[in-house]
Design a protein around this motif. Sequence first.
Motif, PDB file in Angstrom:
ATOM      1  N   ARG A 189       0.821  -1.216   0.000  1.00 41.01           N
ATOM      2  CA  ARG A 189       0.000   0.000   0.000  1.00 41.01           C
ATOM      3  C   ARG A 189       0.857   1.270   0.000  1.00 41.01           C
ATOM      4  O   ARG A 189       0.504   2.279   0.604  1.00 41.01           O
ATOM      5  N   GLN A 190       2.002   1.233  -0.692  1.00 35.19           N
ATOM      6  CA  GLN A 190       2.873   2.403  -0.733  1.00 35.19           C
ATOM      7  C   GLN A 190       2.555   3.300  -1.935  1.00 35.19           C
ATOM      8  O   GLN A 190       2.330   4.488  -1.779  1.00 35.19           O
TER       9      GLN A 190
ATOM     10  N   ASN B 232       0.696   5.254  -4.613  1.00 32.79           N
ATOM     11  CA  ASN B 232      -0.628   5.807  -4.875  1.00 32.79           C
ATOM     12  C   ASN B 232      -0.443   7.094  -5.674  1.00 32.79           C
ATOM     13  O   ASN B 232      -0.147   8.148  -5.123  1.00 32.79           O
TER      14      ASN B 232
ATOM     15  N   GLU C  41      -2.187  10.245  -4.809  1.00 30.45           N
ATOM     16  CA  GLU C  41      -1.896  10.807  -3.498  1.00 30.45           C
ATOM     17  C   GLU C  41      -0.653  11.679  -3.485  1.00 30.45           C
ATOM     18  O   GLU C  41      -0.581  12.669  -2.755  1.00 30.45           O
TER      19      GLU C  41
ATOM     20  N   GLU D  81       0.995  12.114   5.156  1.00 34.48           N
ATOM     21  CA  GLU D  81       1.104  10.978   4.240  1.00 34.48           C
ATOM     22  C   GLU D  81       1.536   9.715   4.974  1.00 34.48           C
ATOM     23  O   GLU D  81       1.046   8.619   4.686  1.00 34.48           O
TER      24      GLU D  81
ATOM     25  N   ARG E 299      -0.826   6.431   4.921  1.00 33.25           N
ATOM     26  CA  ARG E 299      -0.356   5.154   4.378  1.00 33.25           C
ATOM     27  C   ARG E 299      -0.322   4.072   5.464  1.00 33.25           C
ATOM     28  O   ARG E 299      -0.651   2.915   5.211  1.00 33.25           O
TER      29      ARG E 299
ATOM     30  N   ARG F 195      -3.750   2.800   6.193  1.00 31.17           N
ATOM     31  CA  ARG F 195      -4.187   1.986   5.062  1.00 31.17           C
ATOM     32  C   ARG F 195      -3.596   0.572   5.177  1.00 31.17           C
ATOM     33  O   ARG F 195      -4.284  -0.423   4.960  1.00 31.17           O
TER      34      ARG F 195
END
Length: 247
Positions: free
Chosen positions: A51-52, A54, A57, A79, A83, A86
């Motif tokens: 999930r790094q 994006n 984002e 951020e 992250r 997430r």
Amino acid sequence: MIVNSNAEGWEIFSHSAHGLLAGKIADQLKPDIKGRNWVATLTAIVEHDDRQLNFREKDYLTNIGTPQDFLDEDRNINEIIKRSRRLLEQARLKSSWVTILVMKHLEFLYKDLSEESIMIDRFMNEISVEIKELMKVNSMTDQEVHDLYQIMVFADRCSLILCQNGVPAKNRELEINTSIQNTKYVISRNEADDVFIEPWIFEQDSFELSCEYKMLEKASFSGNKEFEDCLRNTPISLRHWKISKLK
């Protein structure tokens, strides 16, 4: 992203691919090191850096339009927390055991920011409380959590060195870290590019590893969208290593 430059262009390893490589390394360890509930521990190692990426984002280019390595990114508090939450949301859906190890990794990465950010300090406190609760659920001791996390620390660092093309040549040694069983580990390679790790803590005397990456030939990009499209459409390349016991 892990970004390496060479004569051909830019080698891009995603953090997810790096995590999978870390899992492959950890899975080669001797059985007595792995401990109980190994599949859950291995899952945490594989997914600890997910999930790094994006592209909606943030911008993944430098100010001159070249791909930015993760070590050169600014540590933006909002951020980081976004992250991290997430990643934890995904972990909680899977396993409290996985969540504990992912939280230990977030503590390792960001605990030092607590003194300069109230948001990080509060986030670290949240994590600390939840870890204790989840440890009770799994009947885990502080020592067991520590020992399991040291496996992640070792495998993570080994994977990063490999993805960064960081193994020194001509049998020169590079320290990996002091981790499993409170021991210092080093990595090296010979002229045939066989890689050695000492002391040896793996089940087999040698094993092979691979990791996917993208090789981008374009020197720079006009913006995040062009870079994202190029990264998505570039064919997959595969890097191989042979890890052996030093004789």
